[in-house]
Design a protein around this motif. Structure first.
Motif, PDB file in Angstrom:
ATOM      1  N   LEU A  13       1.855  -2.487   8.936  1.00 19.87           N
ATOM      2  CA  LEU A  13       2.216  -1.193   9.520  1.00 19.87           C
ATOM      3  C   LEU A  13       0.999  -0.273   9.490  1.00 19.87           C
ATOM      4  CD1 LEU A  13       5.647  -0.532   7.724  1.00 19.87           C
ATOM      5  CD2 LEU A  13       5.295  -1.516   9.986  1.00 19.87           C
ATOM      6  N   ASP A  55     -12.873  -9.549  -0.586  1.00 26.10           N
ATOM      7  CA  ASP A  55     -13.796  -8.754   0.237  1.00 26.10           C
ATOM      8  C   ASP A  55     -15.041  -9.552   0.592  1.00 26.10           C
ATOM      9  OD1 ASP A  55     -12.213  -6.336   0.027  1.00 26.10           O
ATOM     10  OD2 ASP A  55     -12.869  -6.266  -2.049  1.00 26.10           O
ATOM     11  N   LYS A 198      -9.631  -0.789   5.066  1.00 26.71           N
ATOM     12  CA  LYS A 198      -9.022  -0.561   3.757  1.00 26.71           C
ATOM     13  C   LYS A 198      -8.890  -1.882   2.997  1.00 26.71           C
ATOM     14  CE  LYS A 198      -5.213   1.946   3.825  1.00 26.71           C
ATOM     15  NZ  LYS A 198      -4.005   2.665   4.331  1.00 26.71           N
ATOM     16  N   GLU A 199      -8.879  -1.753   1.673  1.00 28.56           N
ATOM     17  CA  GLU A 199      -8.729  -2.912   0.797  1.00 28.56           C
ATOM     18  C   GLU A 199      -7.463  -3.708   1.163  1.00 28.56           C
ATOM     19  OE1 GLU A 199      -8.937  -1.721  -3.336  1.00 28.56           O
ATOM     20  OE2 GLU A 199     -10.155  -3.507  -3.640  1.00 28.56           O
ATOM     21  N   LYS A 200      -6.388  -2.987   1.479  1.00 35.88           N
ATOM     22  CA  LYS A 200      -5.126  -3.634   1.829  1.00 35.88           C
ATOM     23  C   LYS A 200      -5.259  -4.412   3.141  1.00 35.88           C
ATOM     24  CE  LYS A 200      -0.223  -2.757   2.397  1.00 35.88           C
ATOM     25  NZ  LYS A 200       0.927  -2.105   1.837  1.00 35.88           N
ATOM     26  N   MET A 203      -7.205  -7.617   2.322  1.00 31.87           N
ATOM     27  CA  MET A 203      -6.336  -8.560   1.609  1.00 31.87           C
ATOM     28  C   MET A 203      -5.369  -9.240   2.582  1.00 31.87           C
ATOM     29  SD  MET A 203      -5.488  -9.886  -1.279  1.00 31.87           S
ATOM     30  CE  MET A 203      -4.102 -10.703  -2.056  1.00 31.87           C
ATOM     31  N   ARG A 230      -9.563   5.307  -8.548  1.00 30.87           N
ATOM     32  CA  ARG A 230      -8.890   4.437  -7.578  1.00 30.87           C
ATOM     33  C   ARG A 230      -7.376   4.703  -7.557  1.00 30.87           C
ATOM     34  NH1 ARG A 230      -8.853  -1.250  -9.715  1.00 30.87           N
ATOM     35  NH2 ARG A 230      -7.014  -0.441 -10.732  1.00 30.87           N
ATOM     36  N   ASN A 234      -5.207   6.156  -4.447  1.00 36.67           N
ATOM     37  CA  ASN A 234      -4.080   5.373  -3.918  1.00 36.67           C
ATOM     38  C   ASN A 234      -2.780   6.178  -3.931  1.00 36.67           C
ATOM     39  OD1 ASN A 234      -5.222   2.973  -3.015  1.00 36.67           O
ATOM     40  ND2 ASN A 234      -5.231   2.071  -5.057  1.00 36.67           N
ATOM     41  N   ASP A 235      -2.607   7.026  -4.940  1.00 36.31           N
ATOM     42  CA  ASP A 235      -1.433   7.908  -4.973  1.00 36.31           C
ATOM     43  C   ASP A 235      -1.465   8.886  -3.810  1.00 36.31           C
ATOM     44  OD1 ASP A 235       0.009   6.966  -7.034  1.00 36.31           O
ATOM     45  OD2 ASP A 235      -0.805   8.321  -8.555  1.00 36.31           O
ATOM     46  N   GLU A 237      -3.105   8.500  -0.999  1.00 38.10           N
ATOM     47  CA  GLU A 237      -2.958   7.760   0.263  1.00 38.10           C
ATOM     48  C   GLU A 237      -1.475   7.471   0.547  1.00 38.10           C
ATOM     49  OE1 GLU A 237      -5.552   6.827   2.330  1.00 38.10           O
ATOM     50  OE2 GLU A 237      -4.218   5.817   3.752  1.00 38.10           O
ATOM     51  N   ARG A 238      -0.724   7.179  -0.501  1.00 37.14           N
ATOM     52  CA  ARG A 238       0.705   6.909  -0.326  1.00 37.14           C
ATOM     53  C   ARG A 238       1.432   8.170   0.164  1.00 37.14           C
ATOM     54  NH1 ARG A 238       4.941   7.528  -3.903  1.00 37.14           N
ATOM     55  NH2 ARG A 238       3.518   7.957  -5.616  1.00 37.14           N
ATOM     56  N   LYS A 244      -8.013   8.197   2.557  1.00 40.24           N
ATOM     57  CA  LYS A 244      -9.254   7.430   2.317  1.00 40.24           C
ATOM     58  C   LYS A 244     -10.209   7.578   3.495  1.00 40.24           C
ATOM     59  CE  LYS A 244      -6.774   4.040  -0.434  1.00 40.24           C
ATOM     60  NZ  LYS A 244      -6.219   2.692  -0.498  1.00 40.24           N
TER      61      LYS A 244
ATOM     62  N   ASN B  30       3.038   1.038  -6.277  1.00 43.24           N
ATOM     63  CA  ASN B  30       2.552   1.781  -5.112  1.00 43.24           C
ATOM     64  C   ASN B  30       2.315   0.797  -3.959  1.00 43.24           C
ATOM     65  OD1 ASN B  30       1.109   3.224  -3.206  1.00 43.24           O
ATOM     66  ND2 ASN B  30      -0.303   4.162  -4.689  1.00 43.24           N
ATOM     67  N   GLU B  32       0.636   0.929  -1.456  1.00 40.49           N
ATOM     68  CA  GLU B  32      -0.768   0.935  -1.022  1.00 40.49           C
ATOM     69  C   GLU B  32      -1.588  -0.124  -1.765  1.00 40.49           C
ATOM     70  OE1 GLU B  32      -1.823   2.563   1.484  1.00 40.49           O
ATOM     71  OE2 GLU B  32      -3.952   2.235   1.229  1.00 40.49           O
ATOM     72  N   ILE B  35       0.289  -6.408  -1.139  1.00 40.38           N
ATOM     73  CA  ILE B  35       0.911  -6.968   0.057  1.00 40.38           C
ATOM     74  C   ILE B  35       2.057  -7.853  -0.434  1.00 40.38           C
ATOM     75  CG2 ILE B  35      -1.181  -6.837   1.469  1.00 40.38           C
ATOM     76  CD1 ILE B  35      -1.452  -9.890   1.183  1.00 40.38           C
ATOM     77  N   VAL B  60      -3.805  -5.939  -4.064  1.00 44.14           N
ATOM     78  CA  VAL B  60      -4.934  -5.917  -3.113  1.00 44.14           C
ATOM     79  C   VAL B  60      -6.228  -5.483  -3.813  1.00 44.14           C
ATOM     80  CG1 VAL B  60      -3.359  -5.312  -1.244  1.00 44.14           C
ATOM     81  CG2 VAL B  60      -4.726  -3.512  -2.298  1.00 44.14           C
TER      82      VAL B  60
END
Lengths: 299, 64
Positions: A13, A55, A198-200, A203, A230, A234-235, A237-238, A244, B30, B32, B35, B60
């Motif tokens: 998404l 990465d 992004k890292e996600k 991954m 980090r 991430n908090d 970003e959520r 980011k 979280n 974020e 996955i 991730v």
């Protein structure tokens, strides 16, 4: 939910994309970064710094796909129960894709493993590892035009915020998609094709590409300052998607000014002890090894 | 539902049906930072899951 570009089921998404379109999105983003920021040229002799994580494996795959003569360079820090596992995955990957891999170890170069060094000092393991890894990556990538790293959007956002929070904003002048200086043979320029991913996303890409990367956490990772930063980002970003990207894209707007004010490369000196590039009489690695009482500086 | 949390090397058995997003909230993870695969297929936060599914949650975050 359906892919925003076709009728297939989405696997991600924001951007909402199916497997095929997501893979295309990641590869296009990396290649656009290479083109827009002039990171790599077909005449370049390229080496990729690899750890065996998602990465570096992804950036190695993408760079090698575009530039088939690309080689790989890994550092073995000597962290028991950790690095041997990631190096095993890396060796298999390089063999499968016919990529030349060079592995250099901290123990062979400095006499002791990182595990031994951390017991001798109050310095954080990530500080020691960072100094020695940077030194070895530069030393063993000489002869190449570019050293590619797997730094992503998360890494860069964290570094920018860490420097602000620690009051070392001048260090931000050394960040960006392309770092280092090409005017001096002693330094190999470093480039980051995954800079806007992004890292996600990386991954997800490595999972969809079946890179088979097992998650193995560095035993020293939990005690690093980067972890706090980090988690905070991430908090954010959520709660506020796009945080980011906003940190990094706004940083890039002020980067030219930061470089002008803080980045001074007035001729590169060579370390009096080892002959590698240094800003001071002795490079950080030699000073560190001396401080840890592993090997005295000769002079 | 069988839930494999890769980072913590944990396997949990929880009764749950709902979205992946709701599951992560329940587990205090979280979205974020992970996955998620359902029965070995990558799914999004909005996908639904049932008690009979096997869920794998993968971090991730780089190992270091």
């Amino acid at each position: 939910m359906k892919c925003s570009k076709c009728t297939q089921k989405a696997v991600y998404l924001e951007p909402t994309l199916c497997k095929e379109h997501f893979i295309q999105y990641v590869e296009n983003t990396a290649y656009n970064t290479i083109r827009k920021h002039k990171l790599l040229d077909k005449k370049d002799k390229i080496i990729v710094a690899v750890s065996g994580g998602k990465d570096s494996i992804s950036v190695l795959y993408l760079t090698h796909k575009l530039f088939p003569k690309t080689q790989a360079l890994a550092i073995d820090e000597g962290i028991k129960g950790y690095r041997q596992n990631t190096l095993k995955d890396l060796k298999e990957f390089c063999k499968k894709h016919k990529i030349t891999l060079t592995i250099v170890s901290i123990k062979d170069n400095f006499g002791k493993t990182l595990d031994v060094m951390v017991k001798r000092t109050k310095l954080g393991p990530c500080t020691i590892c960072g100094v020695l890894r940077r030194y070895l990556l530069n030393k063993y990538s000489k002869g190449f035009d570019k050293l590619v790293t797997g730094h992503n959007l998360d890494d860069e956002a964290q570094s920018i915020m860490m420097n602000i929070l620690k009051g070392t904003v001048e260090m931000n002048a050394r960040l960006g998609p392309k770092t280092g200086v090409k005017e001096y043979d002693e330094f190999v320029q470093r480039v980051k094709p995954l800079y806007f991913l992004k890292e996600k996303e990386i991954m997800t890409y490595s999972y969809l590409m079946n890179f088979n990367i097992n998650f193995v956490e560095c035993p020293y990772a939990e005690i690093s300052y980067r972890n706090y930063v980090r988690d905070s980002i991430n908090d954010l970003e959520r709660k506020m998607p796009g945080t980011k990207y906003n940190i990094v894209s706004n940083f890039l707007k002020i980067l030219p000014k930061l470089k002008k004010n803080f980045y001074r490369m007035q001729g590169v000196k060579l370390c009096d002890n080892c002959g590698e590039p240094s800003r001071l009489k002795y490079c950080k690695s030699c000073s560190l090894i001396d401080e840890l009482k592993i090997k005295k500086i000769k002079a | 539902m069988k839930i494999i949390i890769e980072k913590e090397k944990q396997i949990k058995n929880l009764p749950f049906s709902g979205t992946i997003k709701a599951l992560l909230i329940k587990l205090k993870i979280n979205p974020e930072t992970v996955i998620v695969a359902k029965n070995n297929e990558l799914v999004t936060l909005e996908d639904c899951t049932e008690d009979s599914d096997e869920i794998k949650i993968m971090s991730v975050i780089s190992g270091g």
